[in-house]
Design a protein around this motif. Structure first.
Motif, PDB file in Angstrom:
ATOM      1  N   VAL A   1      18.032  28.830  57.946  1.00  0.00           N
ATOM      2  CA  VAL A   1      17.026  29.886  58.011  1.00  0.00           C
ATOM      3  C   VAL A   1      15.842  29.527  57.131  1.00  0.00           C
ATOM      4  N   GLU A   2      14.735  30.158  57.424  1.00  0.00           N
ATOM      5  CA  GLU A   2      13.511  29.883  56.678  1.00  0.00           C
ATOM      6  C   GLU A   2      13.581  30.548  55.310  1.00  0.00           C
ATOM      7  N   GLY A   3      13.222  29.793  54.269  1.00  0.00           N
ATOM      8  CA  GLY A   3      13.223  30.359  52.926  1.00  0.00           C
ATOM      9  C   GLY A   3      14.256  29.691  52.044  1.00  0.00           C
ATOM     10  N   THR A   4      14.207  30.054  50.782  1.00  0.00           N
ATOM     11  CA  THR A   4      15.136  29.496  49.799  1.00  0.00           C
ATOM     12  C   THR A   4      16.247  30.506  49.549  1.00  0.00           C
ATOM     13  N   ILE A   5      17.438  30.147  49.931  1.00  0.00           N
ATOM     14  CA  ILE A   5      18.587  31.013  49.676  1.00  0.00           C
ATOM     15  C   ILE A   5      19.735  30.156  49.162  1.00  0.00           C
ATOM     16  N   GLU A   6      20.669  30.762  48.466  1.00  0.00           N
ATOM     17  CA  GLU A   6      21.873  30.042  48.048  1.00  0.00           C
ATOM     18  C   GLU A   6      22.753  29.851  49.272  1.00  0.00           C
ATOM     19  N   PRO A   7      23.226  28.631  49.549  1.00  0.00           N
ATOM     20  CA  PRO A   7      24.108  28.433  50.705  1.00  0.00           C
ATOM     21  C   PRO A   7      25.276  29.431  50.661  1.00  0.00           C
ATOM     22  N   CYS A   8      25.646  29.898  51.830  1.00  0.00           N
ATOM     23  CA  CYS A   8      26.698  30.915  51.888  1.00  0.00           C
ATOM     24  C   CYS A   8      27.438  30.831  53.217  1.00  0.00           C
ATOM     25  N   ARG A   9      28.548  31.529  53.281  1.00  0.00           N
ATOM     26  CA  ARG A   9      29.280  31.703  54.530  1.00  0.00           C
ATOM     27  C   ARG A   9      29.330  33.201  54.841  1.00  0.00           C
ATOM     28  N   ILE A  10      29.068  33.510  56.077  1.00  0.00           N
ATOM     29  CA  ILE A  10      29.069  34.921  56.510  1.00  0.00           C
ATOM     30  C   ILE A  10      30.009  35.061  57.709  1.00  0.00           C
ATOM     31  N   GLY A  11      30.848  36.071  57.670  1.00  0.00           N
ATOM     32  CA  GLY A  11      31.762  36.321  58.777  1.00  0.00           C
ATOM     33  C   GLY A  11      31.498  37.679  59.393  1.00  0.00           C
ATOM     34  N   LEU A  12      31.626  37.728  60.713  1.00  0.00           N
ATOM     35  CA  LEU A  12      31.566  39.012  61.422  1.00  0.00           C
ATOM     36  C   LEU A  12      32.984  39.363  61.827  1.00  0.00           C
ATOM     37  N   TYR A  13      33.416  40.575  61.452  1.00  0.00           N
ATOM     38  CA  TYR A  13      34.768  41.035  61.736  1.00  0.00           C
ATOM     39  C   TYR A  13      34.712  42.309  62.581  1.00  0.00           C
TER      40      TYR A  13
ATOM     41  N   ASP B   1      24.734  44.771  53.510  1.00  0.00           N
ATOM     42  CA  ASP B   1      23.273  44.744  53.558  1.00  0.00           C
ATOM     43  C   ASP B   1      22.737  43.353  53.229  1.00  0.00           C
ATOM     44  N   GLU B   2      23.357  42.668  52.295  1.00  0.00           N
ATOM     45  CA  GLU B   2      22.901  41.320  51.936  1.00  0.00           C
ATOM     46  C   GLU B   2      23.136  40.362  53.101  1.00  0.00           C
ATOM     47  N   CYS B   3      24.261  40.497  53.784  1.00  0.00           N
ATOM     48  CA  CYS B   3      24.520  39.659  54.963  1.00  0.00           C
ATOM     49  C   CYS B   3      23.481  39.905  56.045  1.00  0.00           C
ATOM     50  N   ARG B   4      23.161  41.172  56.256  1.00  0.00           N
ATOM     51  CA  ARG B   4      22.139  41.499  57.258  1.00  0.00           C
ATOM     52  C   ARG B   4      20.793  40.880  56.892  1.00  0.00           C
ATOM     53  N   ALA B   5      20.455  40.975  55.624  1.00  0.00           N
ATOM     54  CA  ALA B   5      19.170  40.436  55.180  1.00  0.00           C
ATOM     55  C   ALA B   5      19.093  38.933  55.425  1.00  0.00           C
ATOM     56  N   VAL B   6      20.191  38.217  55.174  1.00  0.00           N
ATOM     57  CA  VAL B   6      20.207  36.763  55.409  1.00  0.00           C
ATOM     58  C   VAL B   6      20.063  36.480  56.905  1.00  0.00           C
ATOM     59  N   LEU B   7      20.814  37.211  57.739  1.00  0.00           N
ATOM     60  CA  LEU B   7      20.785  36.944  59.175  1.00  0.00           C
ATOM     61  C   LEU B   7      19.477  37.393  59.820  1.00  0.00           C
ATOM     62  N   ALA B   8      18.710  38.230  59.118  1.00  0.00           N
ATOM     63  CA  ALA B   8      17.426  38.670  59.659  1.00  0.00           C
ATOM     64  C   ALA B   8      16.305  37.670  59.393  1.00  0.00           C
ATOM     65  N   LEU B   9      16.553  36.637  58.574  1.00  0.00           N
ATOM     66  CA  LEU B   9      15.515  35.645  58.288  1.00  0.00           C
ATOM     67  C   LEU B   9      15.240  34.794  59.522  1.00  0.00           C
TER      68      LEU B   9
END
Length: 873
Positions: A671-683, A712-720
């Motif tokens: 994604v565009e921008g500087t973020i800490e690498p992460c893993r996100i799961g949808l359950y 909310d933080e997961c949503r914010a990352v996926l909205a980038l």
């Protein structure tokens, strides 16, 4: 975010296909009320007429359809309303439906594979008469939902006579019953009893006890209101006026004077009613006879003349009736002397004044005239046709008169058959040529025009002859019945007012209170501004229900008025379009039997290069999987034709896309921008408990530094903005996914909190169901007590009769023996009652305990995907 919105199956998704249609907070609240409990057997939606009960019903129908509960019956009392419903569904909704109300339609729908046309993959719209006449076939369907329009016709179902209502109750069976009526109390309080009995005959005391406790007992109306509260939802116009455009209602009641010839006929009729011997009506009460005969004359001379001639024919068959025949012959001559009725003349003048005032205000020249008698219609029709484009409606299956009036007509002349269910907001002038005895009929008449969608203030004109006993009695009943309805449900508007004996002065006063159309709109906008903060709170509450309690899934062009949240509908429609494109692009990649061309600008999908249109997927009909063959063309627009190709959340194609769309189990995302690498799961967390089942989407994440990410933080990352993405592993749709290998991220899914939240939501519904169990138990106890009370009354009567007998020893002995026998039966019954009551209490406790165990919630967690996210430039 889109996946979160589209994965919740147990969701409330109002689906509209027209940008002009709006959802109001009270309509959302009504649908919320209907669907609030998985245990209740049905509800009555009884908003004041004109507030959109049909749209509330469609919210419920759509919700059930989207849940996969596809056995839906919609029954209406007549063919006219059937046409109105189908026109609304055709124009505004994409839920599939069929019409089944004639044997021709039956023959067209019946097949060798399925000979019962009621078993269809669509909402089945029919009439009361047709469903009842074909009870065996209609009743063979395990309906999930049964909707009954103008359900006040079912209110005598608990009585012996209404066989049609009983048949419809059997047809509905165990379905959730949704009853729609603006008049839950039409004649008296027992109408309300019948409606709730139709839903569930176990929740109220028997009809005799209910009648004794509440009929004409206004001091107990608050208690009754509390009793029926779980089953009835009613919105008043005054409650909706702060955020919906509800024009004013201006009332004018004209006290006209009959002509000398009409007065002479009235005097002859009145004298006959009061004479001691009446061969034509030997058994009839004089007061009732007066209301009948004088009411007919109050309608028109034509109406009473038909009755006079019928009486003469009957008297001529009775011996020694020559004197009375002569009386009625005199009445006939008096009736024939009436060449032009005073009320008819005043009606034409009132139309002239009313239409002139409407022209000044920029309104269309349209008026609806209600009469009680067909003969009165026949008398008025040539007078009206000579001056105005007039349509005549008397009920039945011919709906063309209503359509003609809604188009270019100026006057609709109708009986009260036209007062039920029709939307006539094109007109703003209602005329009661005759007053009915039932006050709620007056309300129904006015509400044909005074409703949501009306752009003008509505003028209601009533004619009354204060020297006519029948008209005076109707005024008295209007006051009494308004008290009953207002005491239980509340009323917003009066139905009679503005009394005057000067038509010109009356119209001048009414015209001073009627606003120009532009002023109606300006005042509405001012009201929105004045009540903005309160409206925002109301809309916010409605938004919570619409987007949270039920779901965030909305379809084509949903607007909540005031339109604070319409952008969410556009956002979700865009998400649906992206999924549709993905579905058809993947089809093109994996199949060669058809190429689907996507037009991004027009938002259409067109099938090309095919010999036979392909099967796109299989869908569940409610009883089996059926192949779905592609249409030639699909489109997102609200006005897209054919309707079967319209893409919405409730259409088969929309549902199929959502059901079949696939995603991989894992993947990477840059994604565009500087973020800490992460893993996100949808359950998907499926909560199940007895009758309740709900799927809740949950996003959870963790950074490489092992910091947990909230929803909310997961949503914010996926909205980038996305720079790059890749899938890993095989694709599969949501419904085929199983349990994956455990992952540390799984532990972050708040299963306990979700169970607690869901239990808290279900608790009121479960408490309500337990209360119903207690009421049923108490009802059984009361029935035991009533039986014994009846025996005690019999014993006392026998003892009193025995004491009154003085000289007949044998009779006294016989009475004493019978009283002794009944006393023994009573004592035995009292002893049995104690143990029976204990047994019922034990059974109730066991029933409640079993219910609580069955409804205990469990959770199943499925990981839809796990995605590794990194930032980039």
């Amino acid at each position: 975010r889109t996946l979160e919105a589209l994965s919740c199956e147990d969701s409330f998704i109002p689906v509209y296909a027209s940008a002009s249609n709006k959802i109001y907070p009270f309509q959302i609240a009504a649908a919320d009320f209907a669907l609030r409990s998985p245990y209740q057997k049905g509800v009555v939606l009884c908003d004041e007429a004109g507030l959109g009960k049909s749209h509330e019903a469609m919210l419920v129908i759509t919700q059930k359809w989207l849940e996969g509960r596809r056995r839906i019956l919609l029954a209406v009392p007549n063919a006219g309303l059937l046409c109105q419903w189908t026109a609304m569904m055709e124009e505004l909704y994409s839920t599939p439906y069929i019409v089944l109300s004639t044997h021709t339609q039956w023959d067209a729908l019946a097949t060798e594979d399925e000979p019962n046309p009621f078993l269809r993959d669509a909402v089945v719209i029919t009439t009361y008469e047709f469903a009842a006449a074909n009870e065996n076939e209609a009743g063979a369907v395990p309906w999930d939902l049964a909707v009954f329009e103008e359900a006040n016709a079912l209110s005598t179902v608990y009585q012996e006579g209404n066989q049609q209502a009983k048949a419809l109750k059997r047809v509905a069976g165990g379905a959730f019953k949704l009853l729609l009526t603006g008049t839950p109390i039409e004649k008296n309080i027992m109408d309300l009893y019948g409606l709730i009995w139709f839903i569930d005959e176990t929740v109220l005391p028997d009809d005799r006890e209910f009648l004794a406790r509440y009929l004409r007992r206004p001091e107990r109306y608050p208690e009754l209101s509390e009793l029926v509260r779980p089953y009835c939802f009613r919105t008043l116009r005054i409650q909706a006026a702060d955020y919906a455009k509800v024009p004013r209602r201006v009332l004018l009641t004209y006290e006209y004077a009959p002509s000398p010839q009409e007065q002479m006929l009235y005097d002859l009729l009145y004298a006959y009613v009061n004479q001691p011997v009446k061969l034509a009506f030997p058994e009839m009460d004089p007061y009732d006879l007066a209301l009948r005969l004088l009411g007919l004359q109050g309608s028109s001379t034509a109406a009473i003349l038909q009755t006079i001639r019928g009486v003469i024919r009957r008297l001529e068959q009775i011996p020694n009736a020559a004197g009375e025949v002569a009386q009625w012959r005199e009445m006939e001559r008096a009736a024939l002397e009436v060449k032009r009725e005073a009320k008819a003349t005043e009606l034409l003048y009132a139309l002239k004044l009313g239409f002139a005032a409407m022209k000044k205000r920029g309104e269309a020249r349209k008026a609806v005239i209600f009469t009680e008698s067909v003969e009165t219609q026949n008398m008025l029709l040539p007078l009206l046709e000579g001056a105005y484009r007039t349509a005549l409606y008397r009920g039945g299956t011919d709906y063309s008169a209503i359509q003609t009036f809604k188009g270019g007509g100026e006057v609709l002349l109708t009986t009260d058959n036209g007062a039920r269910g029709f939307n006539l907001e094109e007109a703003a002038f209602v005329i009661h040529y005759d007053l009915p005895y039932n006050t709620l009929k007056l309300e129904q008449r006015i509400d044909r025009c005074h409703r949501l969608g009306q752009e003008n203030d509505v003028l209601s004109l009533a004619f009354i002859n204060r020297d006519n006993l029948s008209d005076v009695r109707k005024l008295e009943l209007a006051s009494k019945r308004t008290l009953v309805s207002g005491g239980v449900f509340g009323l917003t508007d009066s139905v009679l007012g503005g009394f005057t004996n000067d038509l010109n002065a009356g119209f001048r006063d009414a015209e001073s209170r009627l606003r120009p159309r532009a002023q109606v709109e300006a005042d509405y906008q001012e009201t929105l501004i004045r009540n903005e903060e309160e409206n925002r709170r109301a809309v916010s509450a409605a938004e919570d229900v619409l987007f949270t309690t039920f779901s965030r899934e909305l379809a084509q062009r949903v607007n909540l008025s005031p339109q604070y949240i319409s952008h969410k509908a556009e956002e979700l429609n865009e998400a649906l379009w992206q999924l549709v494109k993905t579905f058809f692009l993947r089809y093109n990649e994996t199949n060669t039997d058809c190429v689907f061309v996507i037009d991004e600008e027009a938002k259409t999908v067109t099938a090309t290069e095919y010999e036979t249109l392909p099967v796109l997927f299989y869908y569940w009909t409610g009883s089996r999987n059926r192949p779905y063959r592609s249409q030639k063309r699909y489109g997102m627009g609200g006005g897209f034709k054919p309707r079967a190709g319209q893409i919405t959340f409730s259409s088969i194609i929309g549902q199929g896309v959502l059901h079949e769309i696939e995603c991989a189990n894992a993947g990477t995302l840059t994604v565009e921008g500087t973020i800490e690498p992460c893993r996100i799961g949808l359950y998907t967390v499926t909560l199940t408990g007895g009758s309740a089942r709900r799927e809740i989407p949950v996003l959870r994440g963790v950074t490489d530094s092992v910091r947990a990410l909230s929803e909310d933080e997961c949503r914010a990352v996926l909205a980038l903005p996305v720079l790059d993405c890749a899938e890993d592993g095989s694709r599969s749709p949501h419904w085929l996914k199983g349990r994956s290998a455990p992952h540390e991220l799984d532990k972050l899914v708040p299963v306990g909190a979700l169970l607690e939240q869901e239990a808290e939501k279900l608790s009121p519904a479960q408490a309500e169901e337990m209360e119903r169990m207690k009421l049923r138990c108490n009802g059984h106890k009361a029935a035991l007590a009533r039986k014994l009370d009846g025996l005690e009354v019999q014993v006392r009567a026998l003892e009193a009769e025995r004491e009154s007998v003085t000289g007949d020893r044998l009779k006294r002995l016989s009475l004493e023996k019978e009283a002794t026998r009944l006393r023994r039966e009573l004592m035995k019954g009292r002893e049995s009652q104690f143990f029976d009551a204990m047994r019922l209490d034990v059974e109730l406790e066991e029933q409640i305990q079993k219910f609580a165990e069955q409804e205990k919630l469990t959770a199943k967690v499925i990981r839809e995907f796990m995605i590794a996210v990194t930032g980039g430039n």
